[in-house]
Every structure is written in C-alpha cells, then in structure tokens.
Enzyme design. Structure first.
Site, PDB file in Angstrom:
ATOM      1  N   ARG A 183       6.127 -15.284  -4.887  1.00  0.00           N
ATOM      2  CA  ARG A 183       6.578 -15.862  -3.621  1.00  0.00           C
ATOM      3  C   ARG A 183       5.396 -16.520  -2.917  1.00  0.00           C
ATOM      4  O   ARG A 183       4.279 -16.502  -3.416  1.00  0.00           O
ATOM      5  CB  ARG A 183       7.134 -14.752  -2.726  1.00  0.00           C
ATOM      6  CG  ARG A 183       6.136 -13.595  -2.543  1.00  0.00           C
ATOM      7  CD  ARG A 183       6.514 -12.624  -1.470  1.00  0.00           C
ATOM      8  NE  ARG A 183       5.696 -11.433  -1.467  1.00  0.00           N
ATOM      9  CZ  ARG A 183       4.465 -11.321  -0.970  1.00  0.00           C
ATOM     10  NH1 ARG A 183       3.876 -12.384  -0.455  1.00  0.00           N
ATOM     11  NH2 ARG A 183       3.817 -10.172  -0.993  1.00  0.00           N
ATOM     12  N   HIS A 226      -4.707  -0.523   2.929  1.00  0.00           N
ATOM     13  CA  HIS A 226      -4.355  -1.328   1.750  1.00  0.00           C
ATOM     14  C   HIS A 226      -3.606  -2.601   2.117  1.00  0.00           C
ATOM     15  O   HIS A 226      -3.007  -3.240   1.255  1.00  0.00           O
ATOM     16  CB  HIS A 226      -3.550  -0.518   0.734  1.00  0.00           C
ATOM     17  CG  HIS A 226      -4.256   0.692   0.218  1.00  0.00           C
ATOM     18  ND1 HIS A 226      -5.421   0.630  -0.509  1.00  0.00           N
ATOM     19  CD2 HIS A 226      -3.971   2.013   0.348  1.00  0.00           C
ATOM     20  CE1 HIS A 226      -5.815   1.848  -0.822  1.00  0.00           C
ATOM     21  NE2 HIS A 226      -4.972   2.697  -0.305  1.00  0.00           N
ATOM     22  N   LYS A 256      -3.963  -6.477   3.953  1.00  0.00           N
ATOM     23  CA  LYS A 256      -4.976  -7.474   4.299  1.00  0.00           C
ATOM     24  C   LYS A 256      -4.989  -7.756   5.801  1.00  0.00           C
ATOM     25  O   LYS A 256      -3.946  -7.722   6.450  1.00  0.00           O
ATOM     26  CB  LYS A 256      -4.699  -8.762   3.527  1.00  0.00           C
ATOM     27  CG  LYS A 256      -4.658  -8.571   2.017  1.00  0.00           C
ATOM     28  CD  LYS A 256      -3.960  -9.723   1.339  1.00  0.00           C
ATOM     29  CE  LYS A 256      -3.693  -9.413  -0.118  1.00  0.00           C
ATOM     30  NZ  LYS A 256      -2.842 -10.434  -0.762  1.00  0.00           N
ATOM     31  N   GLY A 301       0.793  -1.224   0.000  1.00  0.00           N
ATOM     32  CA  GLY A 301       0.000   0.000   0.000  1.00  0.00           C
ATOM     33  C   GLY A 301       0.827   1.276   0.000  1.00  0.00           C
ATOM     34  O   GLY A 301       0.274   2.382  -0.003  1.00  0.00           O
TER      35      GLY A 301
END
Length: 451
Positions: free
Chosen positions: A292, A235, A237, A165
């Site tokens: 990743r 932004h 999670k 973010g």
C-alpha cells in the site's frame, strides 16, 4: 482515466488522495463516521457518505457499507489509503467482485505479504536476504523456546499477522520468552484474529530502512530510493527522512535491486514498500512488505518529484509507467515529522478539542492535516493528527528548516508530541545521522512540559 474514485479511509490520507484527484480532474467520494462528520476531508471531497458510528468496525471496516457508498455514488475505483482495510485481501477481492477497480495490488499478493511467515518464505525463494528465523508458526511457548535456542538469544518474538508493533517483543532469555509469549499471542489474536507467532534472530541496534517501489501491469518496475525510518517509539515511526544519511551508493543500489527482485517474483502491481533492517556493516535483511501507500510517502515525493498517488491511479487504470529507473534521481533531502495528539512523556493518546492550531509557513514546508482549529480529536482512531514535511537542498538545511518549523508549530487544547520532535531533531546523534531503532529509548528522556 477514472472519472470518480471513492476513498475508503479518513483523516490526512483521505485529504492527501483528494488533493491528487482534484489535480487530475477526478471526482472524489469520501466515506465518514459520525465522529468525523466535521473533519476536513469530508468537506474537501466532491461527495461524502455517512457509513456508521465512530468505532471502526461500525464504519471504516464495514466492507458492505463502503461498497454500497461506492455503488450509490457511481465511483469506478476505490483507493484504500493506508491502515484500516488497505492490506485486507478480502476487501480487495470484494471490490473487484463488485466490478470496481481496487487501487493497489492483487488480493492474492496482499494476503501473501500480510502473513509475515509466508512473506519470509517468498522472499527467501526470490533471493532477498531475510533475518534468520522460523519459517513456520509456533503453537506454544515450548516450541518457541526450542527455536530460540537454535538461533541464540536475543530474539524477536513476532505476530505473523498485523503490524504497528502489536504482538512484537524483544527477549533475551528463555524466562523472558516464557513471560512474553502468551500475552503477545493474545494481543495478536485480539487485534488481527490470528494468534500465530514466529521468531527472528534479533539484529542488535539496526536501522530501519525501506525501499519504495512502483510497478505496472506491463512488466515495468522501478524503485524510488529509500527512506530512513529508525526514529520510532513503541515500534512505530515518528520521524522519517529521505535519503538515508547512512547508506552508501553501493548499498542503496543493492537494496533497490533486491526490492525489484521481490516485485518481479510476486508479479506485483502498483505502489509498495519493502522494509529492511540494516546492520552497522550495511548488511540488510527483509523485514516485511507493505502492499500500500506508506504514511511517510511524502519524503519520497519531495526528493523525486513523483506524485505517488497519481502513479497509483494511473497504474490501476492500466497505464504504463511514464519513466524508467534511469530517469529517477535524488534531489536534495526531505524529513517528515508525525504530529501526534499524545502525552510526550508517556506516549498515551490525548483526545480533546483543538483550541489553537498555528502552522509554520515558508519555502520547502508541506503539511498533511487531519484536523483544523476547533477539531475534536476523538479516542476512536490513531492519534496522528498531522505530518510536517520539509525539503531542502541538503540534510543540514532540512534539519534547520524542520527545527525552525517545529518551534513555530502551535497546538493548544490537547497535548502533542512536538516537544519530543524538537528534542530529537536537535540531538547530536540525529544531526550526525547516527540513528538506530533504539534511538528513542536510548536518548529521549521525557520532560514534564508539553511545548
């Protein structure tokens, strides 16, 4: 198979990788900073090497010290985890130049997909839907304003490099864009060493849904369904679940096939995640690719029964995938809640000593921990200290399990976001599966209490 693997990371992800190494009878090597000398992962590894002072540039980002530890320990491969050096193409290249195996895709692919502008170009060429936006970086705010007028406001201003973010802001007018451009450009330059900016048309009230992929070097690739990641703050999670309660089977298949198009176009090898924005009509648009393992990988493991770290190790060792797309199916529902050492009212980090840690127990509960009782949570690293994962036969039961587990979770000595998590999973919108990336600003009202 490898006999010894070094983990170039810290915290819960280092512990997670060590766990699979033990299962596979692979010796694990940890590297740690002075601030992490008492961290669980340091003791869990078969060998541990001090590589520097607390700040990441003096330890976890010091490539030469990590490579020296790998050489001194006799490790054959390096697993980068997530964050830190995991998406650093130069690190992957140096690992391979040192004669070691990098557990991840090629340095070239990492670098390409780490540049969001280059990634957009590759995805468009591969036939993957992308959000309308610029395909070149913008040198100054005037160029940005000109492009924004072309797409029409609102737009999303983004840094071409990095993530989390940082350097990203939604703007609704030319005046807002003018105010936002310089500040975000400076932040991107500071954090990523790259101040390139670009603009995308803002998808209003989208869902953030991602597709997990796995591919080997023999041309085999699969997608392991999707994760719903729309509950975010700043932004980033906070709660993820699999599968998404929103997607139809038709869209799920289309998104999976689009992700595999990207994998094939890139000649991608190892685990990766294709992130998409999905609008209310189930139109989906490429957002970015994480080359990743993801923080939220456990929910995919829970619904598929696939150990993603094990697959990463096997693929990196040159093995073929032992299953096909037809072998994969969704079993039940999983939800992950990220436990942060932060003030639930401001989302500011809350370092300090963890004087009490009592974890919920029961069937279908999984913990990924970076701490233990009496751990010192330092200000030097990301404030995520644990992940709580639940798995149940249905979404309704998973929500019930998560709610009960969060109420049993006890943390003292520092502030945590558990209050926030409890309020999210009991909110009528979340229970209904009606969540978008604006859920937190729209429905979460901070309180003055911590628990």
């Amino acid at each position: 198979m490898f006999s010894k693997v070094l983990i170039a990371n810290r915290g819960e992800i280092a512990s997670r990788i060590i766990r699979t190494c033990k299962k596979m009878n692979i010796q694990s090597v940890a590297v740690y900073s002075e601030a992490d000398q008492d961290a669980p992962f340091v003791k869990e590894a078969d060998e541990s090497y001090l590589i520097g002072k607390p700040r990441v540039n003096e330890s976890y980002l010091n490539i030469e010290k990590i490579l020296k530890a790998a050489k001194d320990s006799g490790a054959e491969a390096i697993h980068p985890g997530y964050g830190l050096l995991s998406e650093h193409g130069g690190f992957a290249e140096k690992v391979r130049e040192s004669g070691l195996t990098f557990i991840g895709p090629s340095a070239e692919v990492i670098s390409t997909m780490g540049d969001k502008i280059a990634a957009r170009k590759h995805m468009e060429k591969a036939g993957v839907p992308v959000v309308p936006g610029t395909m070149e970086s913008m040198a100054d705010v005037e160029a940005a304003k000109e492009k924004a007028e072309t797409f029409g406001y609102p737009v999303m201003l983004k840094a071409a490099a990095g993530g989390g973010g940082i350097g990203m802001q939604a703007v609704s007018t030319a005046e807002e864009l003018e105010k936002a451009f310089e500040g975000n450009q400076k932040r991107a330059k500071t954090f990523f060493g790259n101040g390139d900016m670009f603009i995308e048309k803002l998808i209003v009230n989208p869902r953030h849904i991602e597709i997990q992929v796995l591919a080997d070097e023999h041309g085999n690739a699969v997608y392991l369904f999707e994760r719903e990641c729309s509950i975010q703050r700043r932004h980033q999670k906070v709660i993820e679940e699999a599968p998404s309660p929103f997607l139809s089977e038709e869209t799920r298949k289309k998104m999976g096939e689009a992700a595999l198009k990207a994998v094939n176009a890139l000649n991608y090898v190892n685990a990766g995640t294709m992130e998409f924005l999905v609008d209310e009509k189930e139109n989906f648009y490429f957002l970015e690719m994480n080359t990743r393992l993801q923080v939220e990988h456990p929910v995919t493991e829970e619904i598929t029964g696939i150990d993603l770290v094990e697959q990463q190790l096997r693929v990196a060792h040159g093995e073929k995938l032992s299953f096909t797309q037809e072998d994969l199916s969704i079993n039940g529902h999983a939800i992950e809640a990220r436990i942060y050492a932060e003030d639930p009212n401001t989302f500011y980090p809350s370092p300090g000593q963890l004087t009490k840690l009592k974890l919920p127990e029961g069937k279908g509960i999984r913990h990924e921990l970076a701490v233990h009782k009496n751990s010192q949570v330092t200000p030097f690293y990301d404030p995520m200290i644990a992940k709580l994962v639940v798995h149940a036969p249905s979404r309704e039961e998973a929500i019930e399990h998560m709610t009960k587990a969060l109420h049993q979770y006890e943390i003292e000595g520092i502030k945590s976001n558990i209050t926030m998590l409890k309020r999210v999973v009991t909110h009528e919108k979340f229970i209904a599966g009606d969540t978008t990336t604006s859920f937190v600003p729209d429905y979460y009202i901070p309180t003055v209490t911590n628990q």
